[in-house]
Design a protein around this motif. Structure first.
Motif, mmCIF file in Angstrom:
data_model
loop_
_atom_site.group_PDB
_atom_site.id
_atom_site.type_symbol
_atom_site.label_atom_id
_atom_site.label_comp_id
_atom_site.label_asym_id
_atom_site.label_seq_id
_atom_site.Cartn_x
_atom_site.Cartn_y
_atom_site.Cartn_z
ATOM 1 N N ARG A 11 0.839 -1.208 0.000
ATOM 2 C CA ARG A 11 0.000 0.000 0.000
ATOM 3 C C ARG A 11 0.866 1.248 0.000
ATOM 4 O O ARG A 11 0.578 2.229 -0.704
ATOM 5 N N LEU A 12 1.955 1.224 0.767
ATOM 6 C CA LEU A 12 2.862 2.367 0.813
ATOM 7 C C LEU A 12 3.512 2.603 -0.548
ATOM 8 O O LEU A 12 3.657 3.748 -0.996
ATOM 9 N N LEU A 13 3.898 1.534 -1.225
ATOM 10 C CA LEU A 13 4.459 1.656 -2.573
ATOM 11 C C LEU A 13 3.450 2.269 -3.538
ATOM 12 O O LEU A 13 3.775 3.185 -4.302
ATOM 13 N N ARG A 29 -4.698 -9.998 -3.166
ATOM 14 C CA ARG A 29 -5.416 -11.270 -3.206
ATOM 15 C C ARG A 29 -6.915 -11.047 -3.111
ATOM 16 O O ARG A 29 -7.700 -11.697 -3.792
ATOM 17 N N ARG A 30 -7.319 -10.104 -2.263
ATOM 18 C CA ARG A 30 -8.744 -9.770 -2.119
ATOM 19 C C ARG A 30 -8.992 -8.404 -2.734
ATOM 20 O O ARG A 30 -8.309 -7.438 -2.428
ATOM 21 N N VAL A 31 -9.988 -8.335 -3.597
ATOM 22 C CA VAL A 31 -10.247 -7.089 -4.313
ATOM 23 C C VAL A 31 -10.686 -5.982 -3.370
ATOM 24 O O VAL A 31 -10.415 -4.794 -3.626
ATOM 25 N N ASP A 32 -11.330 -6.309 -2.233
ATOM 26 C CA ASP A 32 -11.745 -5.256 -1.311
ATOM 27 C C ASP A 32 -10.535 -4.579 -0.677
ATOM 28 O O ASP A 32 -10.552 -3.370 -0.417
ATOM 29 N N ALA A 33 -9.449 -5.340 -0.446
ATOM 30 C CA ALA A 33 -8.233 -4.734 0.087
ATOM 31 C C ALA A 33 -7.597 -3.819 -0.954
ATOM 32 O O ALA A 33 -7.112 -2.728 -0.638
ATOM 33 N N ALA A 34 -7.593 -4.248 -2.215
ATOM 34 C CA ALA A 34 -7.071 -3.406 -3.291
ATOM 35 C C ALA A 34 -7.910 -2.144 -3.441
ATOM 36 O O ALA A 34 -7.384 -1.047 -3.672
ATOM 37 N N GLU A 35 -9.204 -2.278 -3.286
ATOM 38 C CA GLU A 35 -10.097 -1.123 -3.406
ATOM 39 C C GLU A 35 -9.824 -0.107 -2.301
ATOM 40 O O GLU A 35 -9.865 1.108 -2.549
ATOM 41 N N ARG A 36 -9.499 -0.564 -1.093
ATOM 42 C CA ARG A 36 -9.197 0.368 -0.007
ATOM 43 C C ARG A 36 -7.958 1.207 -0.336
ATOM 44 O O ARG A 36 -7.907 2.407 -0.068
ATOM 45 N N GLU A 39 -8.904 3.684 -3.069
ATOM 46 C CA GLU A 39 -9.718 4.767 -2.513
ATOM 47 C C GLU A 39 -8.855 5.754 -1.735
ATOM 48 O O GLU A 39 -9.073 6.975 -1.808
ATOM 49 N N LEU A 40 -7.866 5.252 -1.026
ATOM 50 C CA LEU A 40 -6.943 6.122 -0.303
ATOM 51 C C LEU A 40 -6.205 7.034 -1.273
ATOM 52 O O LEU A 40 -6.026 8.241 -1.014
ATOM 53 N N ILE A 41 -5.786 6.485 -2.399
ATOM 54 C CA ILE A 41 -5.099 7.285 -3.412
ATOM 55 C C ILE A 41 -6.037 8.358 -3.975
ATOM 56 O O ILE A 41 -5.659 9.522 -4.139
ATOM 57 N N ARG A 42 -7.261 7.980 -4.231
ATOM 58 C CA ARG A 42 -8.228 8.947 -4.769
ATOM 59 C C ARG A 42 -8.504 10.068 -3.770
ATOM 60 O O ARG A 42 -8.611 11.238 -4.134
ATOM 61 N N GLU A 43 -8.623 9.709 -2.497
ATOM 62 C CA GLU A 43 -8.903 10.705 -1.465
ATOM 63 C C GLU A 43 -7.786 11.730 -1.356
ATOM 64 O O GLU A 43 -8.037 12.909 -1.074
ATOM 65 N N PRO A 51 -8.277 -0.866 -8.796
ATOM 66 C CA PRO A 51 -8.034 -2.093 -8.034
ATOM 67 C C PRO A 51 -8.329 -3.359 -8.840
ATOM 68 O O PRO A 51 -9.220 -3.383 -9.695
ATOM 69 N N PHE A 52 -7.565 -4.402 -8.534
ATOM 70 C CA PHE A 52 -7.759 -5.710 -9.158
ATOM 71 C C PHE A 52 -7.522 -6.796 -8.110
ATOM 72 O O PHE A 52 -6.721 -6.618 -7.187
ATOM 73 N N ALA A 53 -8.170 -7.933 -8.309
ATOM 74 C CA ALA A 53 -7.866 -9.119 -7.511
ATOM 75 C C ALA A 53 -6.831 -9.941 -8.248
ATOM 76 O O ALA A 53 -6.927 -10.143 -9.463
#
Length: 231
Positions: A11-13, A29-36, A39-43, A51-53
């Motif tokens: 996430r830091l990268l 591995r989980r798309v919801d983690a990628a989405e978080r 979303e942080l980047i967008r914010e 995001p992708f799984a």
């Protein structure tokens, strides 16, 4: 393109690249983690993210992700092979068989397959870089980690792959950069007496990929203070 980007160093990268104006493809591995992470980047309003799984331990998932990514972009400038499952345990019996298979498949086979399937997108870039977050556990003679032997095996496989890949694609102008950090912490003071931090690892990545194209930095090796009684 950053794998294992759903948390911690990945996430830091991803956010660090976005802060510099990159559009980041975030895989976890989980798309919801990628989405978080996306979303942080967008914010934060820097760059962009999608995001992708991608389960690196599953060849079908790797292939499906590569197809999906090719449908979204005509090139990848930087591929960061960061995703890998860390395993604790000094004794072989400390970890279940399925976890051993999963760790080696994800870090070793997954890295090879993903790089293979994304090479066409990298070759389409004017400045392609492949960055491998390996580990000190991939260094010959390294014994300073409490990681499970299977994690050592996976990281040695990654190191061998990175070395031959660098040799074979260099003529195409594709740079392969590998980092061998010791076990490090996500946060902490960044002074000479402290443990290596994730931010310092990320800064090394950003430094390497920002260099002019005549500069091929193949590896980052890190000094580490050995615990008492170890070499």
């Amino acid at each position: 393109m950053v794998t294992g980007a759903g948390r911690d160093t990945g996430r830091l990268l991803a956010t660090a690249f976005a802060e510099r104006g990159a559009y980041v493809f975030v895989a976890a591995r989980r798309v919801d983690a990628a989405e978080r992470t996306a979303e942080l980047i967008r914010e934060r309003g820097h760059g962009g993210a999608e995001p992708f799984a991608c389960d690196l331990a599953s060849p079908d998932s790797v292939r499906a992700f590569a197809v999906a990514l090719a449908g979204r972009t005509d090139r990848v400038d930087v591929l960061v092979n960061n995703g890998a499952a860390y395993l604790h345990g000094e004794d072989l019996g400390d970890v279940e068989d399925d976890d051993i298979v999963d760790a080696i498949a994800g870090a070793a086979t997954g890295t090879v397959l993903l790089t293979k399937h994304l090479l066409p997108l990298l070759r389409a870039s004017a400045r392609p870089d492949i960055v491998n977050l390996i580990s000190g556990c991939g260094e010959v003679g390294h014994r300073r980690s409490g990681a499970h032997p299977a994690f050592y095996a996976a990281k040695h496989a990654q190191a061998g792959f990175a070395e031959i890949l660098s040799h074979r694609v260099r003529a195409e102008g594709i740079r392969v950069v590998s980092l061998f950090p010791p076990d490090f912490v996500q946060d902490g003071p960044r002074d000479a007496s402290s443990e290596l931090t994730a931010r310092s690892v990320v800064d090394c990545v950003l430094f390497a990929v920002s260099q002019p194209r005549d500069c091929f930095i193949r590896e980052f090796r890190f000094e580490q203070v050995a615990p008492v009684g170890q070499d």
